[in-house]
Write a protein that holds these residues in place. Sequence first.
Motif, PDB file in Angstrom:
ATOM      1  N   LEU A   1       0.804  -1.223   0.000  1.00 23.82           N
ATOM      2  CA  LEU A   1       0.000   0.000   0.000  1.00 23.82           C
ATOM      3  C   LEU A   1       0.836   1.273   0.000  1.00 23.82           C
ATOM      4  N   SER A   2       2.170   1.162   0.020  1.00 25.85           N
ATOM      5  CA  SER A   2       3.044   2.328   0.115  1.00 25.85           C
ATOM      6  C   SER A   2       2.951   3.187  -1.144  1.00 25.85           C
ATOM      7  N   VAL A   3       3.192   4.498  -0.973  1.00 24.71           N
ATOM      8  CA  VAL A   3       3.178   5.422  -2.114  1.00 24.71           C
ATOM      9  C   VAL A   3       4.511   5.382  -2.869  1.00 24.71           C
TER      10      VAL A   3
ATOM     11  N   VAL B   1       7.252   4.270  -5.291  1.00 22.73           N
ATOM     12  CA  VAL B   1       7.173   3.476  -6.519  1.00 22.73           C
ATOM     13  C   VAL B   1       7.984   2.183  -6.401  1.00 22.73           C
ATOM     14  N   ARG B   2       9.007   2.175  -5.549  1.00 17.64           N
ATOM     15  CA  ARG B   2       9.845   0.983  -5.401  1.00 17.64           C
ATOM     16  C   ARG B   2       9.324   0.021  -4.329  1.00 17.64           C
ATOM     17  N   ALA B   3       8.276   0.391  -3.613  1.00 16.57           N
ATOM     18  CA  ALA B   3       7.794  -0.439  -2.510  1.00 16.57           C
ATOM     19  C   ALA B   3       7.354  -1.839  -2.949  1.00 16.57           C
ATOM     20  N   PRO B   4       6.597  -2.004  -4.054  1.00 17.51           N
ATOM     21  CA  PRO B   4       6.233  -3.368  -4.468  1.00 17.51           C
ATOM     22  C   PRO B   4       7.457  -4.228  -4.781  1.00 17.51           C
ATOM     23  N   GLU B   5       8.477  -3.614  -5.413  1.00 19.23           N
ATOM     24  CA  GLU B   5       9.717  -4.344  -5.704  1.00 19.23           C
ATOM     25  C   GLU B   5      10.371  -4.812  -4.410  1.00 19.23           C
ATOM     26  N   ARG B   6      10.505  -3.906  -3.438  1.00 23.81           N
ATOM     27  CA  ARG B   6      11.129  -4.259  -2.155  1.00 23.81           C
ATOM     28  C   ARG B   6      10.326  -5.348  -1.441  1.00 23.81           C
TER      29      ARG B   6
ATOM     30  N   GLU C   1      15.015   5.606  -2.259  1.00 23.16           N
ATOM     31  CA  GLU C   1      13.868   5.786  -1.365  1.00 23.16           C
ATOM     32  C   GLU C   1      13.376   7.221  -1.483  1.00 23.16           C
ATOM     33  N   PHE C   2      12.068   7.397  -1.322  1.00 24.31           N
ATOM     34  CA  PHE C   2      11.474   8.727  -1.405  1.00 24.31           C
ATOM     35  C   PHE C   2      10.806   9.075  -0.081  1.00 24.31           C
ATOM     36  N   ASN C   3      11.521   8.804   1.028  1.00 27.08           N
ATOM     37  CA  ASN C   3      10.915   9.049   2.347  1.00 27.08           C
ATOM     38  C   ASN C   3      11.327  10.403   2.886  1.00 27.08           C
TER      39      ASN C   3
END
Length: 743
Positions: free
Chosen positions: A576-578, A580-585, A741-743
């Motif tokens: 559910l993260s915003v 773009v790389r979260a599904p890959e991670r 990361e875009f945090n």
Amino acid sequence: MPLTPPQPSTEIYRVRVAVPVHLYDTFDYSVSQQQYEQAQAGARVLVSFGRQSLIGVITEKLAPDLPIDPRFQLKTIRELIDQAPILDTKVLTLLTWSAHYYQFPIGEVIQTALPSLLRQGKSQDVLTYIWKITAHPEAESKLKRSQKQYDAYQILKLHPTGTTETILNLSGVETATLRALAKKELVACTQEIQDFTPMPVQLAQMPLTPNPDQHNAIQRVLKSLHHYQAFLLDGLTGSGKTEVYLQIMHEVLKQGKQVLVLVPEIGLTPQTISRFKSRFHCDVALLHSGLNDSKRLQAWQQAKMGKASIILGTRSAIYTPLPRLGLIILDEEHDLSYKQQEGFRYHARDVALYRGYLEQCPVILGSATPSIDSYHLVEQNKLELLQLNQRAGVALLPKMHLIDLKVAKKNEGLSQILIDQIQHTLDRQEQVLIFLNRRGYAPVLVCESCGWQANCPNCDAHFTLHTQPYGYLHCHHCGTIHRLPETCPECHHHTLKTLGMGTAKVEEHLKTLFPEHDVIRVDRDSTSRVGSWQKIYDRIQHNKPMILLGTQMLAKGHHFPYVTLVAILDIDAGLLSVDVRAPERTAQLIVQVAGRAGRGEHKGHVYMQTLRPDHPMLTTLIEKDYRAVAKDMLEERKAARLPPYRYSVLIRCESRDRDYSQAFLQEIAQMLQHQAGDSIEIWGPIPAPMERKAGRYRAHMVILAQDRARLHFFLRPWWAEVIQLPRQHQLRLSIDVDPQEFN
């Protein structure tokens, strides 16, 4: 005819110096003719800079006849520290390239390559500690109460003429144990100038017979030993990537060359080094942040002088000078730890590829879950793909199962299906691994009466509740710690309740459910003491039923031969993260954790608890594999024109004033757009996903371009102009080239 008197020389001898300050220039200093003749690029000098005395590194000797700008008055260097360079030409070139590419001051970049003692101006000469047993008639009787000291003494007996502290440490003998033995006058320690003569490399153990996939990978790399070629070793978990590394390393070592092996975490170095020691008799240098200053300098010197044949390290080891480098291996190449997230934000994977090019040696990037970026490099023919498609030996890939939390019966966050499977596994005398990427006791503390939540006063985040060694609230983002309130601070009722699960809370519940079995928690809290992770790892290696519970530390390449059941308690956050790389991670994490199961003789099973069992990524992962997921993600990124199909730069800005951060970013965005026009696209500025952190408001701006060279053509002069602009409200700026990361 009268003789003409000699004219005084008008030549001024100068060297260009990188000084460790946050300025993007190098600085010219004058030297005497004698110093000029002695000075070499890569050597350290003591210079005056403003009111400070700093240790700089010479980057260039300037021709004496070059004109000097009369507006500037040259300072004279105070001392030439090194007679010989401490950084060779190739490493200096690598550091200069890194400073330009990642837009960071060269003086501070060079600090990354130097051990702390050399940054302080200490001598390169390294004293090594030699430990030797003393003649004592009652030695063994004095050690009956300490097994650790007894074992250390037995190891020392194998070296009657003495051996180095480094070798003893690598054999599992701690320095504190040696000092305890010295206190009892059973051993003595002397100091000697280190001998940098390399030990001849010998095989300590015969290699295994490779399967066809392994054999193909080994042969293809061996054909490239004398020139640059980069490989992506894409091998399923447990498919024998390490054996491929070892057999290629053997050929490189036989040629008298060095091998640099990078691993993402310090925790992986003990088991990796044990694999190397069991295969090769040679000097191994260990480079990571867990070493004290003197040991790090000693290991760095062994690598630089060519004594160490194998150099094993974490991210910053990529900048270590190596005179006879023949191979670079980057294991678990997908791991985010290879990207520095503060200050000099370099990516060790990309730096490794450029270093391989400079050194004209092969580079191997290995992973069971390669990054999307690496798969894209394969598409561009910049990486050669090598695949290992079967597990080594008799081990089979684990079977994956989804548990729908919307319908499953639950007990303190654990589904009954999972509890039953854990019990069956323990009854078979096998081990269970439970993964929850959330340490502490619980992520949220609330009041049931008024709805108050324990939020960090400095961040847009909840406090995490910890119960050990006492009850306290901890913000994992800024480090703030508060006492645990006895009553609600708002309504003063005794109605405080925890929501969610952390590893400590799950540990408590598992001990209640399975009181007859050991529950071992592995997270940053339980492994903070030196040597604690190694002790835990040694316990896991015994064939005894137990439950391992932990965070990402358990997912990174460890070999647990007796684990047959893996449970992932909460994977929905990554879906559910915003980012773009979260599904890959998330996909990588699932596969890496799942890969700990069934590495021995028994088939493994993986159970994942989720509220979204129909998520396309999960469906593809279970029905196909990670490679299919990666292919889908590449197509999605290409359609959306996202990295790696475009190059990106993230500008982070933070200040005490929320509006000022975004206004400043808006101003510099207009500057860049005016200069670059249609060559770039700018997203933002927008608030960061966590807008307030440590009391400061953060905003982001993303710069995207189709052409990397064109992006950097505009980026470099623009950024040089930006950092000169006047700022208010203690504004902090940072630039992140190729952000992860875009945090």
